[in-house]
Design a protein around this motif. Structure first.
Motif, PDB file in Angstrom:
ATOM      1  N   ALA A 120      -4.011   1.012   2.074  1.00 40.51           N
ATOM      2  CA  ALA A 120      -2.797   1.677   1.574  1.00 40.51           C
ATOM      3  C   ALA A 120      -1.753   1.745   2.686  1.00 40.51           C
ATOM      4  O   ALA A 120      -2.059   1.570   3.867  1.00 40.51           O
ATOM      5  CB  ALA A 120      -3.103   3.086   1.057  1.00 40.51           C
ATOM      6  N   LYS A 122       0.698   3.461   5.288  1.00 41.43           N
ATOM      7  CA  LYS A 122       0.700   4.684   6.100  1.00 41.43           C
ATOM      8  C   LYS A 122       1.923   4.751   7.013  1.00 41.43           C
ATOM      9  O   LYS A 122       1.983   5.570   7.917  1.00 41.43           O
ATOM     10  CB  LYS A 122      -0.581   4.790   6.933  1.00 41.43           C
ATOM     11  CG  LYS A 122      -0.814   6.175   7.559  1.00 41.43           C
ATOM     12  CD  LYS A 122      -2.147   6.214   8.285  1.00 41.43           C
ATOM     13  CE  LYS A 122      -2.384   7.582   8.906  1.00 41.43           C
ATOM     14  NZ  LYS A 122      -1.626   7.747  10.166  1.00 41.43           N
ATOM     15  N   MET A 257      -8.402   8.267  -3.064  1.00 43.17           N
ATOM     16  CA  MET A 257      -7.113   7.582  -3.111  1.00 43.17           C
ATOM     17  C   MET A 257      -6.185   8.229  -4.137  1.00 43.17           C
ATOM     18  O   MET A 257      -4.967   8.340  -3.897  1.00 43.17           O
ATOM     19  CB  MET A 257      -7.312   6.103  -3.431  1.00 43.17           C
ATOM     20  CG  MET A 257      -6.024   5.284  -3.420  1.00 43.17           C
ATOM     21  SD  MET A 257      -5.136   5.326  -1.821  1.00 43.17           S
ATOM     22  CE  MET A 257      -6.244   4.315  -0.824  1.00 43.17           C
ATOM     23  N   TYR A 260      -4.803  11.228  -2.466  1.00 43.61           N
ATOM     24  CA  TYR A 260      -3.876  10.808  -1.414  1.00 43.61           C
ATOM     25  C   TYR A 260      -2.513  10.440  -1.997  1.00 43.61           C
ATOM     26  O   TYR A 260      -1.466  10.878  -1.506  1.00 43.61           O
ATOM     27  CB  TYR A 260      -4.470   9.620  -0.645  1.00 43.61           C
ATOM     28  CG  TYR A 260      -3.545   9.005   0.377  1.00 43.61           C
ATOM     29  CD1 TYR A 260      -3.331   9.619   1.605  1.00 43.61           C
ATOM     30  CD2 TYR A 260      -2.874   7.806   0.118  1.00 43.61           C
ATOM     31  CE1 TYR A 260      -2.470   9.061   2.556  1.00 43.61           C
ATOM     32  CE2 TYR A 260      -2.018   7.241   1.049  1.00 43.61           C
ATOM     33  CZ  TYR A 260      -1.821   7.870   2.266  1.00 43.61           C
ATOM     34  OH  TYR A 260      -0.966   7.317   3.199  1.00 43.61           O
ATOM     35  N   LEU A 261      -2.516   9.659  -3.067  1.00 40.22           N
ATOM     36  CA  LEU A 261      -1.251   9.230  -3.668  1.00 40.22           C
ATOM     37  C   LEU A 261      -0.511  10.392  -4.322  1.00 40.22           C
ATOM     38  O   LEU A 261       0.724  10.441  -4.291  1.00 40.22           O
ATOM     39  CB  LEU A 261      -1.496   8.112  -4.673  1.00 40.22           C
ATOM     40  CG  LEU A 261      -1.941   6.764  -4.096  1.00 40.22           C
ATOM     41  CD1 LEU A 261      -2.060   5.733  -5.206  1.00 40.22           C
ATOM     42  CD2 LEU A 261      -0.977   6.276  -3.018  1.00 40.22           C
ATOM     43  N   GLY A 310       1.439   3.419  -2.991  1.00 44.97           N
ATOM     44  CA  GLY A 310       0.394   3.038  -2.061  1.00 44.97           C
ATOM     45  C   GLY A 310       0.433   1.648  -1.480  1.00 44.97           C
ATOM     46  O   GLY A 310      -0.220   1.384  -0.468  1.00 44.97           O
ATOM     47  N   VAL A 345      -5.979   1.378  -4.539  1.00 42.66           N
ATOM     48  CA  VAL A 345      -4.647   1.798  -4.977  1.00 42.66           C
ATOM     49  C   VAL A 345      -4.465   1.484  -6.458  1.00 42.66           C
ATOM     50  O   VAL A 345      -3.972   2.318  -7.238  1.00 42.66           O
ATOM     51  CB  VAL A 345      -3.569   1.102  -4.122  1.00 42.66           C
ATOM     52  CG1 VAL A 345      -2.221   1.110  -4.822  1.00 42.66           C
ATOM     53  CG2 VAL A 345      -3.452   1.768  -2.754  1.00 42.66           C
TER      54      VAL A 345
END
Length: 357
Positions: A120, A122, A257, A260-261, A310, A345
């Motif tokens: 992904a 960063k 994930m 995170y997204l 992502g 993602v």
């Protein structure tokens, strides 16, 4: 009756067999009726190598807003002195997720057998407000106005054969200036660049936030154009994943994930789209977890760009690799189809939907 009894026994056996097969299957369970994955039945720990950098925003926000907890995931942050220690830990599965910054040494480690995946985004620059961009000395801003004006000037860059060097060379090409027509000054510490500016030892520098904004506020330097003028898709940092995390712990990884997204989208809403409703909360989380503790300064700086969907700039990653090869810093071919893995993602987006700007 006996025949019926045997049929019932056989049916129970088949149900049990199917149940066992489903239990052994490592594929991600289907989403619940509300479009979200159900939480894990047992709490799973995910170890993240993160040192408090601003580009770790997705990790901090997901933790502090309970997005990981929603999926029954517990995160633990681990710190390493350098990438030479961190990368093997990711490859072995000791660490599940980490951040990687493009450099020749980074790619060489992978070429030598350190098995990690780019999973992904960063860190990239937001158009017009790059967090990693050039500055010009305050007293020279009337003299150095256009990119072509850098000819004959001293320019500080923090590393060679890394993303800094790549951006520097992209700027020279954009300016139409040969590397021989400027003085490259290797200065590894960004803070020292500020001092060198103040002492008039350098003319320009590839600087990073929050020092860009702090230097402007102190009348030491001013922004010089923007990195997105000449390298609009420079991929500065990537989320790395352990191969074991992506395969043996896939059910955990997909939920990780997704969380995170969700967090990156909150961050993007505040810092890119200007959502005032969440600004106070998100800035407080960033100030708590990073070195920049001044919440007012968070409203001024150019923040790290994080893709709310992502994806990384794959072509730019390969372009940087080719740049290092041309410089002789890399001798080995890499298979980016194997190294770059956007499947997590893609699965997460199927669950939480595509972010629309």
């Amino acid at each position: 009756m006996k025949k019926l009894a045997w049929l019932i026994v056989l049916l129970i056996g088949l149900i049990g067999l199917v149940s066992c097969q489903n239990t052994d299957n490592h594929s991600t369970p289907p989403p619940s009726n509300d479009g979200e994955l159900p939480p894990l039945e047992e709490t799973a720990k995910v170890v993240i190598a993160e040192d408090g950098s601003a580009s770790g925003a997705g990790f901090y926000i997901a933790k502090d807003k309970g997005y990981y907890e929603k999926y029954n995931i517990e995160v633990e942050f681990a710190t390493f002195g350098n990438s030479d220690e961190m990368l093997p830990a990711v490859a072995s599965g000791e660490v599940d997720v980490a951040g990687g910054i493009s450099s020749a040494s980074f790619f060489n480690s992978i070429a030598q057998g350190i098995d990690v995946r780019f999973i992904a985004d960063k860190g990239h620059n937001n158009e017009g407000s790059s967090y990693f961009s050039f500055v010009v000395r305050e007293d020279l801003q009337d003299e150095i106005k256009d990119y072509s004006d850098i000819k004959g000037k001293k320019i500080a860059v923090s590393t060679q054969n890394a993303v800094d060097d790549y951006i520097y060379n992209e700027m020279l090409k954009h300016a139409g200036v040969s590397p021989e027509d400027v003085e490259f000054v290797l200065m590894s510490d960004f803070g020292n660049m500020m001092s060198a500016m103040g002492n008039q030892q350098i003319d320009l520098a590839l600087q990073i936030e929050p020092l860009i904004t702090q230097g402007e506020n102190q009348n030491i330097h001013q922004r010089f154009g923007d990195t997105t003028d000449f390298a609009p898709e420079a991929q500065i940092a990537m989320v790395l994943g352990s191969p074991n995390f992506l395969t043996e712990r896939r059910d955990v990884a997909v939920r990780f994930m997704a969380a995170y997204l969700e967090a990156v989208r909150d961050y993007h809403d505040v810092f890119v789209k200007g959502n005032d409703d969440e600004e106070e909360e998100i800035i407080a989380i960033m100030a708590k977890n990073t070195a920049l503790k001044d919440e007012e300064l968070w409203k001024q700086v150019g923040v790290t760009g994080l893709n709310p969907n992502g994806y990384i700039f794959e072509e730019d990653v390969e372009k940087q690799y080719e740049f290092y090869k041309e410089n002789g810093a890399i001798q080995t071919e890499l298979d980016f189809d194997q190294i770059i893995d956007m499947s997590l993602v893609e699965e997460a987006i199927e669950i939480i939907g595509t972010y629309e700007e």
